[in-house]
Design a protein around this motif. Sequence first.
Motif: not given
Length: 222
Positions: A19-23, A167-170, A172-180
């Motif tokens: 849900r965080g990665l697919i708006p 980045e506004q999904s809630g 964690e920064p590490e999760e977002i970094k790995k997704a990128y």
Amino acid sequence: MSVKEQFDSISKQYDQQRRGLIPCFDDFYRLPSEVLDFQGTTPNILDIGCGTGLFSSVLLKKYPNAKFTLIDLSDKMLELAKERFKNNINFKFITEDYTKHKFNEKFDIIISALSIHHLSATQKEVLYDSCYKMLNDNGIFINADQVLSPYPEVESMFSNLWKKEVEQSGLEPEEIKKAYQRLTLDNPSTLSDQLLWLKKAGFKYSDVLFKYYHFCVLYAKK
């Protein structure tokens, strides 16, 4: 890291991060199920690049007596799919590259979510042809995936808008970094190319059910 290694490593967090990665998560998974017009209650369904079985779980609500075959390269993801459907005897699981596996049966519905964009253009075209041949008459193919804009400036705009939402999904920064970081594994093709390949494969029609930034749901009928 290879595609398999990347998805093995995030298997336990995969569903929670969707849900965080697919708006557009709800429409992305809901609309394909709603428009399916299979005439019957027990379709034979193939889920290619099934991951944890998330897409299949949506279709199962519509067709609770369906027969499912799930195939994925990641054994770690398939372990979670097996756990998800452990009480359903109508599920079969295959740990293999779906571009190389030889299927020996026909299907009424073939689905895929967020997997085919990892393939090269040539591999996608070959896969669409294979899906056509594996479907029964009036069979349906649905690919909920990522597509590439033919215009670099539009692609950049979509990417920036998506990242802003992520980045506004809630998450964690590490999760977002790995997704990128996983973006380096992506190899999306344009929407027009994919519609052309579906037509060349022989589908009597194909169209776009839904599009949000680079997220797109393709629907084709044999």
